[in-house]
Each structure stands twice: as C-alpha cells, then as structure tokens.
Design a protein around this motif. Structure first.
Motif, PDB file in Angstrom:
ATOM      1  N   LEU A 191      86.861  80.168 -42.944  1.00 18.32           N
ATOM      2  CA  LEU A 191      86.634  81.612 -42.955  1.00 18.32           C
ATOM      3  C   LEU A 191      87.059  82.239 -41.633  1.00 18.32           C
ATOM      4  CD1 LEU A 191      85.471  84.163 -44.300  1.00 18.32           C
ATOM      5  CD2 LEU A 191      83.248  83.553 -43.314  1.00 18.32           C
ATOM      6  N   SER A 192      86.702  81.578 -40.517  1.00 20.40           N
ATOM      7  CA  SER A 192      87.069  82.094 -39.197  1.00 20.40           C
ATOM      8  C   SER A 192      88.575  82.199 -39.039  1.00 20.40           C
ATOM      9  CB  SER A 192      86.487  81.199 -38.103  1.00 20.40           C
ATOM     10  OG  SER A 192      85.074  81.151 -38.168  1.00 20.40           O
ATOM     11  N   GLU A 193      89.281  81.175 -39.522  1.00 27.27           N
ATOM     12  CA  GLU A 193      90.742  81.191 -39.425  1.00 27.27           C
ATOM     13  C   GLU A 193      91.353  82.232 -40.353  1.00 27.27           C
ATOM     14  OE1 GLU A 193      92.493  77.367 -39.871  1.00 27.27           O
ATOM     15  OE2 GLU A 193      91.186  76.407 -38.380  1.00 27.27           O
ATOM     16  N   MET A 194      90.799  82.393 -41.546  1.00 33.73           N
ATOM     17  CA  MET A 194      91.356  83.338 -42.516  1.00 33.73           C
ATOM     18  C   MET A 194      91.259  84.778 -42.039  1.00 33.73           C
ATOM     19  SD  MET A 194      90.143  81.771 -46.195  1.00 33.73           S
ATOM     20  CE  MET A 194      90.846  83.135 -47.116  1.00 33.73           C
ATOM     21  N   LEU A 235      93.972  75.711 -41.728  1.00 32.72           N
ATOM     22  CA  LEU A 235      94.831  76.359 -42.721  1.00 32.72           C
ATOM     23  C   LEU A 235      96.245  75.792 -42.674  1.00 32.72           C
ATOM     24  CD1 LEU A 235      93.747  80.125 -42.540  1.00 32.72           C
ATOM     25  CD2 LEU A 235      93.170  78.424 -44.282  1.00 32.72           C
ATOM     26  N   ASN A 236      96.723  75.506 -41.474  1.00 33.19           N
ATOM     27  CA  ASN A 236      98.054  74.900 -41.350  1.00 33.19           C
ATOM     28  C   ASN A 236      98.092  73.531 -42.016  1.00 33.19           C
ATOM     29  OD1 ASN A 236      98.977  77.100 -39.939  1.00 33.19           O
ATOM     30  ND2 ASN A 236      98.669  76.177 -37.916  1.00 33.19           N
ATOM     31  N   LEU A 237      97.020  72.764 -41.825  1.00 27.19           N
ATOM     32  CA  LEU A 237      96.941  71.450 -42.460  1.00 27.19           C
ATOM     33  C   LEU A 237      96.905  71.576 -43.980  1.00 27.19           C
ATOM     34  CD1 LEU A 237      96.553  68.371 -42.298  1.00 27.19           C
ATOM     35  CD2 LEU A 237      94.080  68.784 -42.095  1.00 27.19           C
ATOM     36  N   LEU A 238      96.132  72.540 -44.489  1.00 24.42           N
ATOM     37  CA  LEU A 238      96.055  72.746 -45.939  1.00 24.42           C
ATOM     38  C   LEU A 238      97.399  73.198 -46.503  1.00 24.42           C
ATOM     39  CD1 LEU A 238      92.549  74.480 -46.238  1.00 24.42           C
ATOM     40  CD2 LEU A 238      93.140  72.127 -46.813  1.00 24.42           C
ATOM     41  N   ARG A 239      98.110  74.046 -45.745  1.00 22.91           N
ATOM     42  CA  ARG A 239      99.441  74.459 -46.195  1.00 22.91           C
ATOM     43  C   ARG A 239     100.390  73.258 -46.245  1.00 22.91           C
ATOM     44  NH1 ARG A 239      98.748  78.532 -42.145  1.00 22.91           N
ATOM     45  NH2 ARG A 239      97.957  80.475 -43.034  1.00 22.91           N
ATOM     46  N   ILE A 256      99.569  70.122 -46.686  1.00 24.80           N
ATOM     47  CA  ILE A 256      99.207  69.218 -47.785  1.00 24.80           C
ATOM     48  C   ILE A 256      99.588  69.814 -49.136  1.00 24.80           C
ATOM     49  CG2 ILE A 256      97.243  68.160 -48.992  1.00 24.80           C
ATOM     50  CD1 ILE A 256      95.862  67.960 -46.250  1.00 24.80           C
ATOM     51  N   GLY A 257      99.373  71.122 -49.294  1.00 25.71           N
ATOM     52  CA  GLY A 257      99.502  71.726 -50.620  1.00 25.71           C
ATOM     53  C   GLY A 257     100.802  72.438 -50.900  1.00 25.71           C
ATOM     54  N   ASN A 258     101.734  72.485 -49.935  1.00 23.48           N
ATOM     55  CA  ASN A 258     102.978  73.216 -50.146  1.00 23.48           C
ATOM     56  C   ASN A 258     104.150  72.341 -49.714  1.00 23.48           C
ATOM     57  OD1 ASN A 258     105.218  75.018 -49.941  1.00 23.48           O
ATOM     58  ND2 ASN A 258     103.796  76.752 -49.720  1.00 23.48           N
ATOM     59  N   SER A 259     104.973  71.916 -50.687  1.00 23.49           N
ATOM     60  CA  SER A 259     106.095  71.012 -50.373  1.00 23.49           C
ATOM     61  C   SER A 259     107.142  71.693 -49.493  1.00 23.49           C
ATOM     62  CB  SER A 259     106.745  70.518 -51.668  1.00 23.49           C
ATOM     63  OG  SER A 259     107.224  71.616 -52.432  1.00 23.49           O
ATOM     64  N   ASP A 260     107.323  73.018 -49.660  1.00 21.66           N
ATOM     65  CA  ASP A 260     108.291  73.737 -48.830  1.00 21.66           C
ATOM     66  C   ASP A 260     107.886  73.695 -47.363  1.00 21.66           C
ATOM     67  OD1 ASP A 260     109.777  74.364 -51.052  1.00 21.66           O
ATOM     68  OD2 ASP A 260     108.834  76.332 -51.339  1.00 21.66           O
ATOM     69  N   VAL A 261     106.596  73.844 -47.124  1.00 23.54           N
ATOM     70  CA  VAL A 261     106.099  73.774 -45.741  1.00 23.54           C
ATOM     71  C   VAL A 261     106.322  72.386 -45.169  1.00 23.54           C
ATOM     72  CG1 VAL A 261     104.030  73.911 -44.292  1.00 23.54           C
ATOM     73  CG2 VAL A 261     104.411  75.627 -46.067  1.00 23.54           C
ATOM     74  N   ARG A 262     106.074  71.361 -45.993  1.00 22.40           N
ATOM     75  CA  ARG A 262     106.284  69.986 -45.521  1.00 22.40           C
ATOM     76  C   ARG A 262     107.747  69.748 -45.191  1.00 22.40           C
ATOM     77  NH1 ARG A 262     102.755  68.708 -49.779  1.00 22.40           N
ATOM     78  NH2 ARG A 262     104.471  67.946 -51.058  1.00 22.40           N
ATOM     79  N   GLN A 263     108.633  70.203 -46.072  1.00 20.28           N
ATOM     80  CA  GLN A 263     110.067  69.999 -45.841  1.00 20.28           C
ATOM     81  C   GLN A 263     110.522  70.740 -44.578  1.00 20.28           C
ATOM     82  OE1 GLN A 263     112.049  67.929 -47.461  1.00 20.28           O
ATOM     83  NE2 GLN A 263     110.347  67.321 -48.802  1.00 20.28           N
TER      84      GLN A 263
END
Length: 392
Positions: A346-349, A361-365, A367-374
């Motif tokens: 919540l604090s980060e959001m 949030l960066n870690l969740l992005r 993990i959950g977004n292949s474009d971000v990983r690439q």
C-alpha cells in the motif's frame, strides 16, 4: 440497587454529552484567545478555523473520570482508589493540554513542545505504574525484565513517540478523532478480554476517553467547524501512549504486539516519514506533504473519502490485533507477515516512500509480467556486453 454496568453506561453517555456541550464553548473561546489556524501552503483549510478543540475533550474526560466515574467505583484494588489511579494521569494530561494550547496560539518551536511532553511523561513514571519495565518477545520468545534506568528511558521514549506519531496524522477533518476512537475502542476490548491480570481501571478509563472524543467528532468531521488542534492531538496521543503501556508489559506474548498494531496508522506513517526523509537527505523533523492523507488526496480522493479510507485502514489494523488474540502461534505469525506485506505494498502504491521507491511492486512486476522480465534481462546483457567491450 442500580447495577454497576448501568451506572457505567450513564457515566459514558454523560461524558459524551459534556463533550457535545463543551465543544461550541471552546470554539467561541478559541476565536477570543487567537487559537486559529490560518490557511497556508501546508494546511488543507481555505478559511481561518478555530482550533484547540482538545480543550473540550479534556474537560469532558476530567469530569467523566473524577465527577462521574470515581464515585461509582467502590472496589479498591491494591493500587488504591480509582481517583488515586486517575489523578496523576489527569495532571500529566493537563500539562499536555497547556503545551498544545500554547502551540495553537503562538506556534511553539519543537523544543518547548518536547519539554512539555517530557515533563508529563515523567509525572506518569513517578506517580503511576504505567511503566515499560518488562517485555515479552512475541511468538515464543523470552520475557525480558529491564533495569530501572532502562525502564525509565523506554517509558519516556514510548510516550513521546506515540504522542508525536498521533500528532503527525492530524491533517484532515476528523482524522485524529476517528482513528483514535477506533484504536481506543479496540484497546478497551483487548484490555478487558485478553490481557493477563487485566486492570479494570484501565478498561473503564479507555471508554470514558472514547466517549469524550465521540462527543467532539460531529463538530470535527468534514466539513469541520473546529479543529482538534495540537491541544487535542497531543492529548489524545499522550493518553493512547500512556494507556497502551499496560499491554506492552503484559506477560502474554500477543498482548505485547497488540498495542503496536492497534496504533498501526500513526506508527506506520511516522516510520515511513522518517525513512523517506532520511533517503531524501532531509532532516527527520522537517515537514512535508507526503504523509498518508496527502498522498491519498493527490490520487484524487475527496477530503471525506480520504478520511474514510484511513478509518478503514485503522479498522483493519484493529481487527488484526483482535484476531491475533484468538489465533495460534503459526496463525499469528502468518497474520503479521500478511499485515506487513500489505502495509509495504500500500505504501509503495500510493507513493509515500517517495518517487521510484517501490521494490516489492518491482518484484511483483518482474514475476508477473514477461515483458518486464525480458526488458530487465536485455538490460543486464547490454551492461555485460559493455563491460566486456571495456575490458578489451
């Protein structure tokens, strides 16, 4: 014969009525003595607003405890009568009220305000048993017993910290009043049902204080006609700090964590503010507009909507504290992990840590977004290639 429970309900209702009657009188007085908040860059109000509303809360609390409650509490505990129990708290609270009132009129510098809080805290130490003299490490840890000098330092530090933490969230109509009612009500429930060797005087005092604040809240809720002011914010914070000491020294492990969770909103906002200002190279006591209520307003919430969201957050903290008292050890640990993770996300959001400080949030992005990983892996390869070229 009237049962004690009915007598106590009459005391609580009478205290609320006194607060309802006293608040308009205090509003009239505030204009006369110059306790008025004028609009500026940091304030939300657009017109001059009478402050020092804490005088009404204090008046109702004093009458409620000394004139209404003390005569009906005939059972004498080893610590003495109820009047002997509450009198040092009222005297210390009076010092806080005087300090806050001077600040509302003349805007004191931080040092005189701190000295007033320290003086009141020392009265609590020397004339009551609200001491931070032992501490049970939660979830299976040992019981720590502190030497007298350390207990003194921890008691003063706790009271000063909570007093200032509550004062820091005083930025919107009805915010401190509503959050404190939620926190104190939870504290009263915990003190009666869950504290080991519970002191009934504590429970009785908590709900009289809730009634005093509840009588003031309708005048303070948006659109407010009077602010709680430093007079009220410091007094409420001081009382919460003092009364919560009973749980911190309790031999039940969960009871140690409970007051900290109940006070989750002011404690979290204060801790995050210290972290944010340290990372930004600011002094930790420098004011800014990055507190929880400021960030919610900047996201487009209305004044009233922001207050209601913070009420909901405070309610979640309080509900968690109640669940901890009926959970197993593993359940309690999982609850704490979930709560801390939720607070961080919540604090980060809403950005109260500051811009681009969102590790979870960066870690969740990632993990959950292949474009971000690439994209991340491409940047890593590019940097590796640059280093290899540089080595050649």
């Amino acid at each position: 014969m009237i049962p004690f429970a009915l007598k106590y309900i009459i005391v609580v209702v009478s205290t609320m009525i006194v607060s309802i009657i006293a608040t308009p009188l205090v509003r009239f007085l505030a204009f006369r003595i110059g306790a008025v908040d004028n609009p500026n860059a940091r304030r939300i109000n657009k017109v001059p607003m009478p402050t020092a509303g804490g005088l009404a809360i204090f008046t109702a609390f004093v009458l409620g405890t000394t004139c209404f409650l003390a005569p009906i509490v005939t059972h004498v505990q080893p610590r003495g009568t109820y009047l002997e129990y509450i009198l040092p708290v009222i005297i210390a609270g009076g010092i806080i009220i005087a300090t806050g009132l001077l600040d509302d009129i003349k805007e004191l510098r931080p040092l005189p305000k701190l000295l007033g809080i320290l003086l009141a805290a020392m009265i609590i130490w020397f004339f009551t048993d609200f001491h931070f003299d032992n501490f049970k490490i939660p979830f299976g840890g040992p019981m720590l017993h502190f030497p007298n000098w350390l207990a003194f330092a921890l008691t003063i530090l706790w009271i000063v910290a909570i007093t200032n933490a509550v004062n820091l969230i005083d930025g919107l109509d009805g915010l401190v009043s509503g959050v404190s009612i939620i926190s104190l009500t939870t504290m009263g429930i915990v003190s009666y049902f869950f504290l080991h060797d519970s002191n009934i005087y504590l429970t009785l005092t908590v709900f009289v204080l809730v009634a005093a604040i509840a009588g003031f809240l309708p005048y303070n809720y948006n659109p407010a006609i009077i602010f709680v002011g430093d007079t009220g914010a410091l007094f409420i914070g001081f009382m919460i700090g003092v009364l919560s000491l009973q749980g911190l020294k309790n031999s039940t492990a969960v009871a140690v964590v409970t007051p900290m969770i109940i006070l989750g909103v002011p404690i979290t906002d204060t801790v995050v503010a210290i972290i944010r200002r340290t990372l930004s190279g600011q002094k930790i006591y420098e004011a800014d507009r990055m507190h929880l209520h400021h960030r919610l307003l900047s996201l487009g919430l209305t004044h009233r909507g922001t207050v209601l969201v913070i009420y909901a957050i405070s309610f979640i903290f309080s509900l968690t504290s109640l669940l901890l008292n009926v959970s197993s050890r593993i359940g309690g640990v999982l609850l704490m992990i979930a709560l801390l993770l939720g607070v961080e996300i919540l604090s980060e959001m809403i950005g109260i840590f500051g811009e681009n400080r969102t590790p979870i949030l960066n870690l969740l992005r990632f993990i959950g977004n292949s474009d971000v990983r690439q994209e991340y892996l491409a940047k890593k390869r590019a940097k590796k290639d640059e280093r290899q070229e540089a080595d050649k």
